[in-house]
Design a protein around this motif. Sequence first.
Motif: not given
Length: 223
Positions: A118-129
């Motif tokens: 499981i990868v916990e991505n950076i907290g952010n609703l824009v760039c990781p998408a």
Amino acid sequence: MQDIKLIEVKQDILSENKELADNLRTRLQQEKTFLLNLMSSPGAGKTSLIQKTIEKLQQEFRIGIIEADIDSMVDSEKIASLGITAIQLRTGGFCHLDASMLNQALEDLEFQDFDLIIVENIGNLVCPAEFDIGAIKNAMILSVPEGDDKPLKYPAMFSVSDVVVLNKIDYLQLTEFDTLEFKDRINSLNAGAPVFELSCRTEDGLTDWTTWLKNQIDSFIQG
Ligand SMILES: Nc1nc2c(ncn2[C@@H]2O[C@H](COP(=O)(O)OP(=O)(O)O)[C@@H](O)[C@H]2O)c(=O)[nH]1
Ligand SMILES: [Mg+2]
């Protein structure tokens, strides 16, 4: 006046990243390692859901965790304290992960030894998408206090996610959050994506999520 050369940096970066992500996905499929990319805004409950998922599934699967943070080790220390292998990726200011960062982390982790990462991505609703990291499935968490209008404001995130978790349902009675409206909004962006309503605090709804994930991993490994 001299001609001005226009370089579409973003397009180049994204297509290079996509190629690397597709290669990574092929290697994961060959080794039968299920990579889950978990995205959300800061504080929605990524680390909490990872901790609960580990508790429920660690008897069945060999689990490894990749934590990403702009500048801290807090979450990976929490995971390591559970006796689970964790790698910390410090992005030094970058607001998302990309396939080359994942490539490096997966090599360090010796990903072949795991059934589920499981990868916990950076907290952010824009760039990781925008950045395919080579995951087998993309998941996102929205927490009740953030509001039911978020699919309208961050459509890309809700569109790229294969599954949505609505966390902190223990807050529902304190807010105006309309669960039906929320699901309708997701459905119009991403028809058929399952939505799991749960609370990492009370554990209500948690088993539906872990059962879904277990079934996904089982059919991936058998497929
Ligand atoms: N009330 C409540 N609090 C929660 C729930 N899940 C997580 N939290 C709390 O929300 C805060 C942020 O959670 P965390 O997992 O660190 O979020 P992350 O930043 O997305 O990794 C922490 O204080 C958690 O204890 C939940 O279901 N209900
Ligand atoms: Mg976290």
